[in-house]
Design an enzyme around this catalytic site. Structure first.
Site, PDB file in Angstrom:
ATOM      1  N   CYS A  82       0.831  -1.203   0.000  1.00 53.37           N
ATOM      2  CA  CYS A  82       0.000   0.000   0.000  1.00 53.37           C
ATOM      3  C   CYS A  82       0.872   1.262   0.000  1.00 53.37           C
ATOM      4  CB  CYS A  82      -0.998  -0.045   1.154  1.00 53.37           C
ATOM      5  SG  CYS A  82      -2.366   1.125   0.978  1.00 53.37           S
ATOM      6  N   HIS A 176      -3.090  -5.269   1.443  1.00 51.31           N
ATOM      7  CA  HIS A 176      -2.457  -5.653   2.710  1.00 51.31           C
ATOM      8  C   HIS A 176      -2.660  -7.142   2.983  1.00 51.31           C
ATOM      9  CE1 HIS A 176      -1.942  -1.497   4.321  1.00 51.31           C
ATOM     10  NE2 HIS A 176      -2.998  -1.247   3.572  1.00 51.31           N
ATOM     11  N   GLU A 178      -0.903  -8.804   5.038  1.00 49.45           N
ATOM     12  CA  GLU A 178      -0.541  -8.991   6.448  1.00 49.45           C
ATOM     13  C   GLU A 178      -1.739  -8.886   7.383  1.00 49.45           C
ATOM     14  OE1 GLU A 178      -0.375  -4.575   5.805  1.00 49.45           O
ATOM     15  OE2 GLU A 178       0.143  -6.341   4.633  1.00 49.45           O
TER      16      GLU A 178
END
Length: 197
Positions: A82, A176, A178
């Site tokens: 991002c 994202h 994660e």
């Protein structure tokens, strides 16, 4: 380097903790990086999501911008998510005043291309080099890539837009991974770091 690479997460702003967890689950020794001397001790680096203008200004303020540029130019593996993708771009279509980039990937990005915070979404994304089906991607005020240079490989698209790229030792996603518990993109990056070191 041992078989366990040391991978830093740029810890100036953004979702640092989530990346540390994802990297550890992908068999890396993960640590936050805030100072040039910490950057010098890692085999690879993740530039997390957050706010790209703020991260850029903090990198300059804390004396990290030039060391980051030098390490990336020297071939240190780097992964940006991002805002990290924006910082790895050679050019931003709509930069904020004073916004700088680290560079490293021959691409032009558009900030907040998928919309504002309230337009955030999750989507399944097929990512080249990641086995096991689509990756869960969380898009939060996400950029997209407008164009890439000849050395940059497009490894994922969503809605007709480029959302993941790879150029040599650099990887970037507009989403994202994660935040999802699916750490396969981080495992891909850890493998990239192992291949170089």
């Amino acid at each position: 380097m041992s078989d366990t690479p040391v991978i830093g997460v740029l810890a100036l702003q953004g979702d640092v903790r989530e990346h540390l967890i994802a990297l550890a689950s992908a068999d890396a020794l993960a640590r936050p990086v805030r100072r040039p001397e910490e950057l010098a001790e890692v085999d690879g680096l993740v530039i997390p999501g957050g706010e790209s203008t703020t991260m850029s200004k903090l990198a300059v303020l804390f004396g990290m911008m030039e060391p980051l540029r030098e390490r990336v130019r020297a071939g240190m593996p780097v992964y940006g998510t991002c805002a990290g993708m924006i910082l790895l771009a050679e050019k931003i279509l709509d930069p904020r005043s004073g916004q700088e980039t680290v560079g490293g990937i021959d691409m032009i990005v558009r900030r907040n291309a998928f919309g504002r915070q309230n337009e955030s979404f999750e989507a399944a994304v097929e990512v080249g080099g990641v086995e096991g089906g689509p990756v869960d991607g969380v898009f939060i005020r996400a950029p997209w890539v407008e164009s890439v240079g000849a050395r940059t490989e497009v490894i994922a698209e969503h809605g007709g837009h480029i959302v993941a790229v790879r150029q040599e030792n650099a990887l970037a996603t507009s989403f994202h991974p994660e935040l999802t518990g699916d750490h396969r993109v981080h495992a891909l990056f850890v493998d990239m770091v192992r291949a170089v070191n």
